[in-house]
Design a protein around this motif. Structure first.
Motif, mmCIF file in Angstrom:
data_model
loop_
_atom_site.group_PDB
_atom_site.id
_atom_site.type_symbol
_atom_site.label_atom_id
_atom_site.label_comp_id
_atom_site.label_asym_id
_atom_site.label_seq_id
_atom_site.Cartn_x
_atom_site.Cartn_y
_atom_site.Cartn_z
ATOM 1 N N TYR A 4 31.150 11.589 1.673
ATOM 2 C CA TYR A 4 31.336 10.526 0.707
ATOM 3 C C TYR A 4 30.216 9.630 1.063
ATOM 4 O O TYR A 4 30.632 8.742 0.424
ATOM 5 C CB TYR A 4 32.797 9.904 0.940
ATOM 6 N N GLU A 5 29.239 9.905 1.753
ATOM 7 C CA GLU A 5 28.050 8.717 2.051
ATOM 8 C C GLU A 5 26.815 9.713 1.844
ATOM 9 O O GLU A 5 26.588 10.684 1.925
ATOM 10 C CB GLU A 5 28.372 8.131 3.293
ATOM 11 N N TYR A 6 25.705 8.688 1.759
ATOM 12 C CA TYR A 6 24.436 9.123 1.705
ATOM 13 C C TYR A 6 23.930 9.445 2.906
ATOM 14 O O TYR A 6 24.114 8.466 4.010
ATOM 15 C CB TYR A 6 23.513 7.902 1.167
ATOM 16 N N ARG A 7 23.573 10.721 3.279
ATOM 17 C CA ARG A 7 23.127 11.365 4.711
ATOM 18 C C ARG A 7 21.503 11.172 4.840
ATOM 19 O O ARG A 7 20.912 12.011 4.354
ATOM 20 C CB ARG A 7 23.561 12.750 4.929
ATOM 21 N N GLU A 8 21.083 10.088 5.576
ATOM 22 C CA GLU A 8 19.732 9.983 5.584
ATOM 23 C C GLU A 8 19.066 11.080 6.376
ATOM 24 O O GLU A 8 17.985 11.309 5.979
ATOM 25 C CB GLU A 8 19.491 8.331 6.426
ATOM 26 N N GLU A 9 19.673 11.476 7.224
ATOM 27 C CA GLU A 9 18.969 12.436 8.092
ATOM 28 C C GLU A 9 18.806 13.711 7.156
ATOM 29 O O GLU A 9 17.909 14.469 7.485
ATOM 30 C CB GLU A 9 19.853 12.779 9.249
ATOM 31 N N ALA A 12 20.346 20.270 -7.550
ATOM 32 C CA ALA A 12 20.822 21.031 -6.439
ATOM 33 C C ALA A 12 20.447 20.110 -5.189
ATOM 34 O O ALA A 12 21.186 20.228 -4.027
ATOM 35 C CB ALA A 12 20.108 22.386 -6.219
ATOM 36 N N ALA A 13 19.447 19.389 -5.000
ATOM 37 C CA ALA A 13 19.146 18.508 -4.114
ATOM 38 C C ALA A 13 20.086 17.428 -3.838
ATOM 39 O O ALA A 13 20.399 17.066 -2.764
ATOM 40 C CB ALA A 13 17.837 17.913 -3.942
ATOM 41 N N THR A 14 20.733 16.782 -4.680
ATOM 42 C CA THR A 14 21.668 15.622 -4.619
ATOM 43 C C THR A 14 22.888 16.080 -3.706
ATOM 44 O O THR A 14 23.149 15.157 -2.848
ATOM 45 C CB THR A 14 22.357 15.257 -6.067
ATOM 46 N N PRO A 15 23.664 17.225 -3.738
ATOM 47 C CA PRO A 15 24.859 17.224 -2.991
ATOM 48 C C PRO A 15 24.320 17.455 -1.484
ATOM 49 O O PRO A 15 25.371 17.540 -0.804
ATOM 50 C CB PRO A 15 25.559 18.430 -3.726
ATOM 51 N N LEU A 16 23.113 17.987 -1.485
ATOM 52 C CA LEU A 16 22.793 18.342 0.064
ATOM 53 C C LEU A 16 22.752 16.999 0.992
ATOM 54 O O LEU A 16 22.896 16.978 2.061
ATOM 55 C CB LEU A 16 21.381 19.216 -0.057
ATOM 56 N N ILE A 17 22.326 15.913 0.086
ATOM 57 C CA ILE A 17 22.074 14.717 0.574
ATOM 58 C C ILE A 17 23.431 13.927 0.580
ATOM 59 O O ILE A 17 23.898 13.283 1.536
ATOM 60 C CB ILE A 17 21.006 14.048 0.185
ATOM 61 N N TRP A 18 24.206 13.799 -0.534
ATOM 62 C CA TRP A 18 25.452 13.271 -0.544
ATOM 63 C C TRP A 18 26.372 13.867 -1.660
ATOM 64 O O TRP A 18 26.197 14.025 -2.587
ATOM 65 C CB TRP A 18 25.148 11.857 -1.272
ATOM 66 N N ARG A 19 27.149 14.744 -0.808
ATOM 67 C CA ARG A 19 27.991 15.733 -1.333
ATOM 68 C C ARG A 19 28.651 14.935 -2.598
ATOM 69 O O ARG A 19 28.962 15.788 -3.887
ATOM 70 C CB ARG A 19 29.177 16.593 -0.342
ATOM 71 N N TYR A 20 29.510 14.104 -2.456
ATOM 72 C CA TYR A 20 30.499 13.511 -3.640
ATOM 73 C C TYR A 20 29.975 12.177 -4.132
ATOM 74 O O TYR A 20 30.421 11.486 -4.527
ATOM 75 C CB TYR A 20 31.670 13.273 -3.134
ATOM 76 N N TRP A 21 28.444 12.393 -4.363
ATOM 77 C CA TRP A 21 28.012 11.129 -4.917
ATOM 78 C C TRP A 21 28.528 10.631 -6.282
ATOM 79 O O TRP A 21 28.695 11.543 -7.095
ATOM 80 C CB TRP A 21 26.425 11.254 -5.193
ATOM 81 N N ASP A 22 28.801 9.643 -6.604
ATOM 82 C CA ASP A 22 29.529 9.175 -7.860
ATOM 83 C C ASP A 22 28.716 8.856 -8.828
ATOM 84 O O ASP A 22 29.213 8.693 -10.259
ATOM 85 C CB ASP A 22 30.735 8.305 -7.745
#
Length: 106
Positions: A27-32, A60-70
């Motif tokens: 539920y958060e942006y994963r910088e790494e 497809a890249a968005t959920p790799l970084i932030w799975r539940y981005w709203d």
């Protein structure tokens, strides 16, 4: 409780990338994760092969970084296209859904 579901092949992390699922951080942006994806080597031949490029909320890249981005934050907005012509010399189609204009609407 974090929802669990089977990860389809469209959303699997590239080989060697950080795991797609990170329970508790979905539920958060994963910088790494973003840094890991951006660090992937891309050859000049691969860049020259790009004819069409799209960036949108279902990327497809968005959920790799932030799975539940709203979709309510600007974390994935395209802020500049500076350098794109040099990096992608054969690009003929560009579709952007997440972008901001630097000029005021008229």
């Amino acid at each position: 409780m974090t929802p669990q579901r089977r990860v389809g092949p469209r959303h699997r992390a590239p080989d060697g990338a950080l795991p797609y699922w990170d329970n508790g951080r979905d539920y958060e942006y994963r910088e790494e994760a973003a840094e890991d994806l951006l660090a992937r080597p891309v050859t000049a031949a691969q860049l020259a092969g790009v004819r069409s490029l799209s960036w949108h909320t279902s990327s497809a890249a968005t959920p790799l970084i932030w799975r539940y981005w709203d979709g309510e934050s600007a974390d994935f907005d395209v802020m500049s296209l500076e350098g794109i012509a040099g990096a992608l010399p054969n690009l003929t189609v560009l579709r952007l859904e997440l972008s901001r204009s630097r000029t005021s609407p008229r």
